[in-house]
Write a protein that holds these residues in place. Structure first.
Motif, PDB file in Angstrom:
ATOM      1  N   UNK A 411       0.642  -1.154   0.040  1.00  0.00           N
ATOM      2  CA  UNK A 411      -0.068   0.028   0.037  1.00  0.00           C
ATOM      3  C   UNK A 411       0.669   1.398  -0.017  1.00  0.00           C
ATOM      4  N   UNK A 412       2.149   1.209   0.237  1.00  0.00           N
ATOM      5  CA  UNK A 412       3.009   2.362   0.421  1.00  0.00           C
ATOM      6  C   UNK A 412       3.753   2.719  -0.924  1.00  0.00           C
ATOM      7  N   UNK A 413       3.462   3.782  -1.492  1.00  0.00           N
ATOM      8  CA  UNK A 413       3.996   4.310  -2.654  1.00  0.00           C
ATOM      9  C   UNK A 413       5.639   4.511  -2.512  1.00  0.00           C
ATOM     10  N   UNK A 414       6.490   3.652  -2.739  1.00  0.00           N
ATOM     11  CA  UNK A 414       7.878   3.740  -2.413  1.00  0.00           C
ATOM     12  C   UNK A 414       8.486   2.839  -3.482  1.00  0.00           C
ATOM     13  N   UNK A 415       9.856   3.021  -3.644  1.00  0.00           N
ATOM     14  CA  UNK A 415      10.701   2.429  -4.684  1.00  0.00           C
ATOM     15  C   UNK A 415      11.133   1.076  -3.815  1.00  0.00           C
ATOM     16  N   UNK A 416      11.607   1.211  -2.615  1.00  0.00           N
ATOM     17  CA  UNK A 416      12.019   0.060  -1.832  1.00  0.00           C
ATOM     18  C   UNK A 416      11.104  -0.092  -0.621  1.00  0.00           C
ATOM     19  N   UNK A 417      10.810  -1.278  -0.054  1.00  0.00           N
ATOM     20  CA  UNK A 417      10.138  -1.420   1.400  1.00  0.00           C
ATOM     21  C   UNK A 417      10.908  -2.275   1.993  1.00  0.00           C
ATOM     22  N   UNK A 418      11.279  -1.827   3.352  1.00  0.00           N
ATOM     23  CA  UNK A 418      11.883  -2.859   4.278  1.00  0.00           C
ATOM     24  C   UNK A 418      10.972  -3.360   5.274  1.00  0.00           C
ATOM     25  N   UNK A 419      11.401  -4.324   5.928  1.00  0.00           N
ATOM     26  CA  UNK A 419      10.744  -4.968   7.353  1.00  0.00           C
ATOM     27  C   UNK A 419      12.084  -4.797   8.032  1.00  0.00           C
ATOM     28  N   UNK A 420      11.859  -4.262   9.314  1.00  0.00           N
ATOM     29  CA  UNK A 420      12.861  -4.463  10.572  1.00  0.00           C
ATOM     30  C   UNK A 420      14.476  -3.964   9.949  1.00  0.00           C
ATOM     31  N   UNK A 421      14.151  -3.366   9.059  1.00  0.00           N
ATOM     32  CA  UNK A 421      15.797  -2.373   8.691  1.00  0.00           C
ATOM     33  C   UNK A 421      15.433  -1.391   7.945  1.00  0.00           C
ATOM     34  N   UNK A 422      16.370  -0.420   7.687  1.00  0.00           N
ATOM     35  CA  UNK A 422      16.116   0.898   6.837  1.00  0.00           C
ATOM     36  C   UNK A 422      17.545   1.221   6.253  1.00  0.00           C
ATOM     37  N   UNK A 423      17.525   2.469   5.519  1.00  0.00           N
ATOM     38  CA  UNK A 423      18.797   3.136   5.098  1.00  0.00           C
ATOM     39  C   UNK A 423      19.765   2.034   4.696  1.00  0.00           C
ATOM     40  N   UNK A 424      19.343   1.303   3.769  1.00  0.00           N
ATOM     41  CA  UNK A 424      20.137   0.406   3.267  1.00  0.00           C
ATOM     42  C   UNK A 424      19.952  -0.089   1.816  1.00  0.00           C
ATOM     43  N   UNK A 425      20.903  -0.527   1.242  1.00  0.00           N
ATOM     44  CA  UNK A 425      20.764  -0.801  -0.326  1.00  0.00           C
ATOM     45  C   UNK A 425      21.356  -2.022  -0.781  1.00  0.00           C
ATOM     46  N   UNK A 426      20.329  -2.798  -1.186  1.00  0.00           N
ATOM     47  CA  UNK A 426      20.957  -4.390  -1.812  1.00  0.00           C
ATOM     48  C   UNK A 426      20.879  -4.622  -3.011  1.00  0.00           C
ATOM     49  N   UNK A 427      22.260  -4.833  -3.553  1.00  0.00           N
ATOM     50  CA  UNK A 427      22.689  -4.759  -5.028  1.00  0.00           C
ATOM     51  C   UNK A 427      21.894  -5.789  -5.885  1.00  0.00           C
ATOM     52  N   UNK A 428      21.240  -6.748  -4.937  1.00  0.00           N
ATOM     53  CA  UNK A 428      20.475  -7.635  -5.815  1.00  0.00           C
ATOM     54  C   UNK A 428      19.107  -7.217  -6.172  1.00  0.00           C
ATOM     55  N   UNK A 429      18.566  -6.056  -5.771  1.00  0.00           N
ATOM     56  CA  UNK A 429      17.404  -5.478  -5.940  1.00  0.00           C
ATOM     57  C   UNK A 429      17.508  -4.319  -6.536  1.00  0.00           C
ATOM     58  N   UNK A 430      16.288  -3.929  -7.103  1.00  0.00           N
ATOM     59  CA  UNK A 430      16.333  -2.734  -7.963  1.00  0.00           C
ATOM     60  C   UNK A 430      16.161  -1.487  -7.072  1.00  0.00           C
ATOM     61  N   UNK A 431      17.211  -0.518  -7.476  1.00  0.00           N
ATOM     62  CA  UNK A 431      17.336   0.944  -6.565  1.00  0.00           C
ATOM     63  C   UNK A 431      16.386   1.738  -7.731  1.00  0.00           C
ATOM     64  N   UNK A 432      15.217   2.059  -6.856  1.00  0.00           N
ATOM     65  CA  UNK A 432      14.579   3.124  -7.821  1.00  0.00           C
ATOM     66  C   UNK A 432      13.701   3.807  -6.782  1.00  0.00           C
ATOM     67  N   UNK A 433      13.017   4.823  -7.389  1.00  0.00           N
ATOM     68  CA  UNK A 433      12.139   5.647  -6.530  1.00  0.00           C
ATOM     69  C   UNK A 433      10.887   5.979  -7.443  1.00  0.00           C
ATOM     70  N   UNK A 434       9.709   6.724  -6.864  1.00  0.00           N
ATOM     71  CA  UNK A 434       8.665   7.073  -7.279  1.00  0.00           C
ATOM     72  C   UNK A 434       8.319   8.620  -6.816  1.00  0.00           C
TER      73      UNK A 434
END
Length: 462
Positions: A411-434
């Motif tokens: 439901x949240x409009x975002x490029x990446x959604x985290x559970x139990x972490x934040x401020x992180x970038x996983x190179x296996x996942x797309x880094x993008x935004x809206x």
């Protein structure tokens, strides 16, 4: 018009770098070299390119101590943390090199008698990377390595605040024996950058920076029909549900708000906490924040350095003052942080309560150690507030219920959604935004799509 860049260290206000901007002749030569080298670089094949890029990464990482100190001196992040950015550069580079063969392989169409059909991924040509100062290696590597692995050549324009990073990356490629023109950098003013974007040799632009800067990039590229990747920042939210592990949530979110002095596009700026655990969360967050050590980032005990420049500090303090005038309360006493002063880049962390979405701190990007905290009465209210922003880079939920997290995340409009972490970038996942965070994708296999052109082959046997 100024003819040189001057880098002033936020540590003590002294000049640490002075460089002439590229001349017209240097710009023309760099474009010609990049275009001239691209065909041979492409013809080498992905494995051969990978060997050279890997060797450049080896050379770069070998200078970790030198690079870490250069980052600290130029932009002020504590020296205890800057080696981690070199490690992050390596991790992202190694991942994108490792997946390049598969990501760039042709897409086969279903078998059809008498026909050979596939889609190849062709390099675009020359890619221009425009990198910012806040994470000078991590933002640059996101486009440099995959662009090179895809068979493009690269020109890097780095921030005037961190020009040494461009020079150190270039040194690594030269030491690795990269062919002339495959990787280059230019020290360039804003006017020069706009000219580069308009140059017919440039086939793709990757820009990380402000919304205003992104608009200028788009305007400069208008009518050229080239790809433009824009990562323009955020106003990132987190939601702490009643079932969250509060100790973990506090530790993670305080770090997510204040790491790098809050100068992170995906840093946490807004925290919404279930009302039943709000007071506990707040008490723990205040205690943890008061434990930060603000000071000279070259000192071993410093955990919070200056912001990038004195004018940035003025803007951050202005946002805090606006919120306080509108009824917010700062739970942190700035006098606790002796290095902080109204005339310096050393800004005390601010943890604001009694905030609302009429305040800039809750609806616009504040690039500093400032976070607003609000109590909420459930998932629906939290989602509505998380979505009430012109940005959409990352969002996080802290909970022990993965199904609830997935429901919130959808439901949240975002490029990446985290559970139990934040401020992180996983190179296996797309880094993008809206929304105003921009458009385009970097990293992961999807990131290669922007750096290549699809070409269909339809071969008929007769």
């Amino acid at each position: 018009m100024t003819q040189e860049l001057i880098t002033i260290s936020p540590i003590d206000g002294r000049e640490v770098v002075r460089r002439a901007y590229a001349s017209d002749a240097q710009i023309a030569q760099a474009l010609a070299n990049a275009q001239g080298a691209q065909a041979a670089w492409r013809a080498m094949g992905v494995e051969a390119r990978g060997r050279i890029v890997s060797l450049a990464v080896d050379r770069f990482v070998a200078a970790k101590a030198e690079i870490a100190r250069a980052i600290t001196i130029q932009m002020g992040r504590p020296l205890r943390y800057t080696p981690g950015e070199v490690a992050g550069f390596e991790a992202r580079a190694r991942h994108m090199i490792a997946i390049a063969g598969e990501a760039l392989s042709p897409i086969q169409a279903p078998a059809q008698a008498g026909f050979t059909r596939f889609i190849s991924r062709e390099p675009i040509g020359v890619a221009l990377t425009i990198a910012p100062w806040n994470y000078p290696l991590l933002t640059a590597v996101n486009s440099i390595v995959p662009a090179l692995m895809a068979g493009n050549t690269v020109i890097l324009k780095h921030s005037d605040q961190t020009p040494l990073c461009a020079e150190l990356i270039d040194r690594a490629f030269r030491d690795a024996g990269a062919p002339k023109g495959v990787f280059q950098y230019l020290h360039a003013s804003h006017d020069i950058v706009q000219r580069l974007i308009r140059a017919p040799e440039i086939g793709y632009v990757s820009f990380t920076g402000s919304v205003r800067g992104g608009r200028i990039v788009e305007e400069s590229a208008a009518g050229r029909f080239i790809g433009v990747g824009l990562e323009l920042g955020g106003n990132d939210p987190a939601y702490v549900r009643a079932d969250a592990r509060i100790d973990h949530a506090v530790e993670t979110l305080v770090d997510g708000a204040f790491f790098n002095s809050g100068q992170s596009c995906c840093g946490i700026q807004r925290i919404y906490v279930a009302r039943s655990v709000y007071e506990e969360f707040l008490g723990r967050a205040v205690a943890l924040t008061n434990g930060y050590v603000l000071g000279n980032p070259l000192h071993a005990d410093t955990t919070l350095g200056p912001v990038v420049r004195a004018q940035a500090a003025v803007e951050i303090r202005g946002i805090i003052a606006e919120a306080l005038a509108a009824g917010a309360r700062n739970m942190i006493d700035p006098s606790h942080f002796k290095e902080a002063s109204e005339s310096s880049p050393y800004v005390a962390p601010a943890l604001l309560t009694q905030v609302d979405h009429r305040m800039r701190v809750m609806n616009d990007e504040c690039f500093g150690p400032v976070v607003g905290i609000m109590p909420v009465d459930g998932d629906d209210e939290a989602v509505a507030l998380m979505n009430d922003s012109p940005y959409g880079l990352t969002a996080a939920a802290f909970t022990q219920d993965e199904e609830a997290a997935l429901h919130i995340g959808r439901r949240v409009r975002t490029g990446t959604f985290f559970m139990n972490r934040c401020d992180y970038l996983d190179p296996s996942l797309a880094w993008t935004g809206v929304k105003n965070t921009g458009r385009g994708v970097s990293l992961s296999a999807v990131g290669y799509e922007q750096l290549t052109q699809a070409k269909s082959f339809h071969l008929r046997s007769v």
